[in-house]
Design a protein around this motif. Structure first.
Motif, PDB file in Angstrom:
ATOM      1  N   ASP A 212      -5.902   3.333 -11.013  1.00 14.96           N
ATOM      2  CA  ASP A 212      -6.776   3.395 -12.398  1.00 14.96           C
ATOM      3  C   ASP A 212      -7.037   4.549 -12.935  1.00 14.96           C
ATOM      4  N   GLY A 213      -6.043   5.711 -12.846  1.00 15.83           N
ATOM      5  CA  GLY A 213      -5.928   6.619 -13.737  1.00 15.83           C
ATOM      6  C   GLY A 213      -6.594   8.104 -13.388  1.00 15.83           C
TER       7      GLY A 213
ATOM      8  N   LEU B  52       0.868  -1.064   0.145  1.00 13.83           N
ATOM      9  CA  LEU B  52      -0.129  -0.005  -0.150  1.00 13.83           C
ATOM     10  C   LEU B  52       0.986   1.352   0.117  1.00 13.83           C
ATOM     11  N   TYR B  53       2.075   1.283   0.714  1.00  8.66           N
ATOM     12  CA  TYR B  53       3.018   2.272   0.724  1.00  8.66           C
ATOM     13  C   TYR B  53       3.288   2.681  -0.724  1.00  8.66           C
ATOM     14  N   GLN B  54       3.890   1.708  -1.477  1.00  9.45           N
ATOM     15  CA  GLN B  54       4.192   1.728  -2.927  1.00  9.45           C
ATOM     16  C   GLN B  54       3.202   2.336  -3.684  1.00  9.45           C
ATOM     17  N   VAL B  55       2.012   2.112  -3.530  1.00  7.17           N
ATOM     18  CA  VAL B  55       0.824   2.523  -4.418  1.00  7.17           C
ATOM     19  C   VAL B  55       0.571   3.869  -3.986  1.00  7.17           C
ATOM     20  N   LEU B  56       0.562   4.175  -2.890  1.00  2.41           N
ATOM     21  CA  LEU B  56       0.524   5.640  -2.498  1.00  2.41           C
ATOM     22  C   LEU B  56       1.586   6.442  -2.677  1.00  2.41           C
ATOM     23  N   LYS B  57       2.761   5.907  -2.843  1.00 10.87           N
ATOM     24  CA  LYS B  57       3.904   7.010  -3.233  1.00 10.87           C
ATOM     25  C   LYS B  57       3.853   6.930  -4.713  1.00 10.87           C
ATOM     26  N   GLN B  58       3.520   5.933  -5.293  1.00  6.47           N
ATOM     27  CA  GLN B  58       3.713   5.993  -6.939  1.00  6.47           C
ATOM     28  C   GLN B  58       2.251   7.047  -7.452  1.00  6.47           C
TER      29      GLN B  58
END
Length: 88
Positions: free
Chosen positions: A29-30, A14-20
């Motif tokens: 999802d854009g 989740l950290y990586q998703v938020l960071k990106q």
């Protein structure tokens, strides 16, 4: 949900998703992040990093001494490099 509660359930994925998402300005999802989403996500990232990452890997880390201070002295007749932006 309170930030503290969110940080407790946050995992490295989740950290990586938020960071990106913060870096790119949009969710996977854009959809674009709103200003509130960006600010809340950045707060969560910084708080999570404080608990889980060494200092030198955290957002905004600055080494004790800047590398630019260690650069060789510039000759006096050499103009200093200045970054300038133009309005287009």
């Amino acid at each position: 949900m309170r930030l503290k509660d969110f940080i407790e359930i946050m995992n490295p994925d989740l950290y990586q998703v938020l960071k990106q998402s913060v870096e790119l300005g949009c969710w996977p999802d854009g959809r674009r992040l709103s200003e509130q989403e960006r600010e809340a996500s950045l707060q969560a990232l910084i708080a999570w990093e404080f608990e889980h990452l060494p200092e030198e890997q955290r957002t905004g880390y600055m080494p004790v001494s800047c590398k630019s201070r260690q650069a060789p002295a510039q000759a006096e007749d050499e103009p200093a490099s200045i970054l300038r932006f133009r309005d287009t």
